[in-house]
Design a protein around this motif. Sequence first.
Motif, PDB file in Angstrom:
ATOM      1  N   PHE A 101       0.850  -1.184   0.000  1.00 21.82           N
ATOM      2  CA  PHE A 101       0.000   0.000   0.000  1.00 21.82           C
ATOM      3  C   PHE A 101       0.886   1.233   0.000  1.00 21.82           C
ATOM      4  CE2 PHE A 101      -2.473  -3.365   1.823  1.00 21.82           C
ATOM      5  CZ  PHE A 101      -3.773  -3.153   1.379  1.00 21.82           C
ATOM      6  N   GLY A 102       0.522   2.220  -0.825  1.00 21.07           N
ATOM      7  CA  GLY A 102       1.295   3.449  -0.865  1.00 21.07           C
ATOM      8  C   GLY A 102       0.822   4.340  -1.984  1.00 21.07           C
ATOM      9  N   PHE A 103       1.433   5.500  -2.074  1.00 17.34           N
ATOM     10  CA  PHE A 103       1.161   6.375  -3.200  1.00 17.34           C
ATOM     11  C   PHE A 103       1.858   5.809  -4.439  1.00 17.34           C
ATOM     12  CE2 PHE A 103      -0.112   9.016   0.233  1.00 17.34           C
ATOM     13  CZ  PHE A 103      -1.040   9.910  -0.291  1.00 17.34           C
ATOM     14  N   ALA A 104       1.316   6.101  -5.605  1.00 15.33           N
ATOM     15  CA  ALA A 104       1.794   5.484  -6.842  1.00 15.33           C
ATOM     16  C   ALA A 104       3.294   5.663  -7.030  1.00 15.33           C
ATOM     17  CB  ALA A 104       1.026   6.063  -8.035  1.00 15.33           C
ATOM     18  N   ASP A 180      -0.019   8.759   6.927  1.00 15.50           N
ATOM     19  CA  ASP A 180      -1.299   8.521   7.603  1.00 15.50           C
ATOM     20  C   ASP A 180      -2.347   8.003   6.620  1.00 15.50           C
ATOM     21  OD1 ASP A 180      -0.243   9.352   9.986  1.00 15.50           O
ATOM     22  OD2 ASP A 180      -1.100  11.368   9.910  1.00 15.50           O
ATOM     23  N   ARG A 181      -2.366   8.556   5.435  1.00 11.11           N
ATOM     24  CA  ARG A 181      -3.353   8.136   4.445  1.00 11.11           C
ATOM     25  C   ARG A 181      -3.089   6.709   3.967  1.00 11.11           C
ATOM     26  NH1 ARG A 181      -3.655  12.733   0.022  1.00 11.11           N
ATOM     27  NH2 ARG A 181      -5.174  11.268  -0.858  1.00 11.11           N
ATOM     28  N   VAL A 182      -1.830   6.358   3.839  1.00 13.59           N
ATOM     29  CA  VAL A 182      -1.493   4.985   3.463  1.00 13.59           C
ATOM     30  C   VAL A 182      -1.920   4.017   4.560  1.00 13.59           C
ATOM     31  CG1 VAL A 182       0.413   3.386   3.017  1.00 13.59           C
ATOM     32  CG2 VAL A 182       0.408   5.650   1.938  1.00 13.59           C
ATOM     33  N   GLN A 183      -1.642   4.375   5.818  1.00 15.46           N
ATOM     34  CA  GLN A 183      -2.034   3.511   6.934  1.00 15.46           C
ATOM     35  C   GLN A 183      -3.549   3.366   7.004  1.00 15.46           C
ATOM     36  OE1 GLN A 183       0.056   1.780   8.866  1.00 15.46           O
ATOM     37  NE2 GLN A 183      -1.739   0.835   9.831  1.00 15.46           N
ATOM     38  N   HIS A 184      -4.267   4.441   6.726  1.00 21.24           N
ATOM     39  CA  HIS A 184      -5.736   4.390   6.731  1.00 21.24           C
ATOM     40  C   HIS A 184      -6.235   3.457   5.640  1.00 21.24           C
ATOM     41  CE1 HIS A 184      -9.852   5.762   7.301  1.00 21.24           C
ATOM     42  NE2 HIS A 184      -9.943   5.989   6.007  1.00 21.24           N
ATOM     43  N   ARG A 185      -5.623   3.507   4.469  1.00 24.01           N
ATOM     44  CA  ARG A 185      -6.035   2.625   3.364  1.00 24.01           C
ATOM     45  C   ARG A 185      -5.784   1.159   3.729  1.00 24.01           C
ATOM     46  NH1 ARG A 185      -6.494   3.167  -2.254  1.00 24.01           N
ATOM     47  NH2 ARG A 185      -7.160   1.175  -3.102  1.00 24.01           N
ATOM     48  N   LEU A 186      -4.633   0.901   4.345  1.00 23.21           N
ATOM     49  CA  LEU A 186      -4.329  -0.469   4.746  1.00 23.21           C
ATOM     50  C   LEU A 186      -5.354  -0.960   5.773  1.00 23.21           C
ATOM     51  CD1 LEU A 186      -0.886  -1.969   5.598  1.00 23.21           C
ATOM     52  CD2 LEU A 186      -2.756  -2.219   7.207  1.00 23.21           C
ATOM     53  N   GLU A 188      -8.392  -0.067   6.159  1.00 26.69           N
ATOM     54  CA  GLU A 188      -9.680  -0.320   5.525  1.00 26.69           C
ATOM     55  C   GLU A 188      -9.736  -1.724   4.931  1.00 26.69           C
ATOM     56  OE1 GLU A 188     -11.280   4.035   3.989  1.00 26.69           O
ATOM     57  OE2 GLU A 188      -9.983   2.858   2.677  1.00 26.69           O
ATOM     58  N   VAL A 189      -8.631  -2.149   4.337  1.00 28.63           N
ATOM     59  CA  VAL A 189      -8.592  -3.459   3.686  1.00 28.63           C
ATOM     60  C   VAL A 189      -8.340  -4.583   4.685  1.00 28.63           C
ATOM     61  CG1 VAL A 189      -7.423  -4.836   1.902  1.00 28.63           C
ATOM     62  CG2 VAL A 189      -7.774  -2.379   1.561  1.00 28.63           C
ATOM     63  N   TYR A 190      -7.508  -4.301   5.711  1.00 27.60           N
ATOM     64  CA  TYR A 190      -7.174  -5.310   6.722  1.00 27.60           C
ATOM     65  C   TYR A 190      -7.480  -4.741   8.115  1.00 27.60           C
ATOM     66  CZ  TYR A 190      -4.535  -7.561   2.947  1.00 27.60           C
ATOM     67  OH  TYR A 190      -4.160  -8.167   1.772  1.00 27.60           O
TER      68      TYR A 190
END
Length: 235
Positions: A101-104, A180-186, A188-190
Motif C-alpha cells: 500500500f502506498g502512493f503510486a 497517515d493516508r497509506v495507513q488508513h487505506r491499509l 480499511e482493507v485489513y
Amino acid sequence: MSEAMLSKVRKLLAQAEDPACTPAESAAFMAKATELIARYGVDRALLAAREPATDPVGDRVVEVVAPYARDKAGLLAAVADPLRCRCVRRRQGSGFAMHLFGFASDLERVEMLFTSLLVQAAHGLAGAPVPAGENPAAFRRSWLAGFAHTVAERLRAAEAEAVAGAGVPSTALVLADRSDRVQHRLAEVYPRLRTAPPRRLAGTGFGSGVAAGRRAHLGGTGVTGRGAAGRGIGR
C-alpha cells in the motif's frame, strides 16, 4: 519515475559497476543514484499536495517465491517502510503474496529498488563463503537479515536528506499526511491485521550481510510488473 530521471540513475549505476572504478568512485556514483531516487519521492509528494490526482494512493501485489521466501519478504518490507509504503504478508503456496500500500510514485520506487536489490543479494550470497560446519541455510538467512537491515538504514538516511534539502518548510507535514493516508487505506482493507512475532536466526552471516548492504546499489534499472519481483535468490 520519469524517463529522464530513470536515465540518470541507469548511467550512475553503470558507472558504479564499471570494474575500472575505484571503490571511492563507485561509492560516489551509488550515493548519487540514491539521492536522485529520494529527491524524486519528495518532489512527487510536494506536487501531489497541490495536485492530488497526479499521485493517488493505491496498492499492488508482489509475489515472493521460494527459496528463502520469508527472507525476501523481509527485504521487501525493509525497502517499503523507509519509502512510506506498508506491506501485508500473505502465505501463497511455498512463498508469499506481499500486498503493498502506498502512493503510486512510492510504490514504483519500492518495486524498482526491490527488484535491483534481489539481484544484488543473489550475487552477494553467491560470493559469501559459509563457515565450516555451519548450516548453509541458517547462514544465508542471517546474511539476508543483515543485508535488509543495512539497506533500510541507508534508505532512511537518504529520505531524511532529501526532506532537509527540499527547502519547503511544510515538507515533513506533507509526508506525515501521506503516511497517515497509506495507513488508513491499509486499515480499511485489513481491519484486523496482526503483527508477526520477531524471528530468531541462528546463523552467523549477519555481519557479512551488513557489509554487502553497505555496498549495495540503492537504485534500479527498471520496474517489473506484478508477480516477477520475488525471483533471483537460489538455494
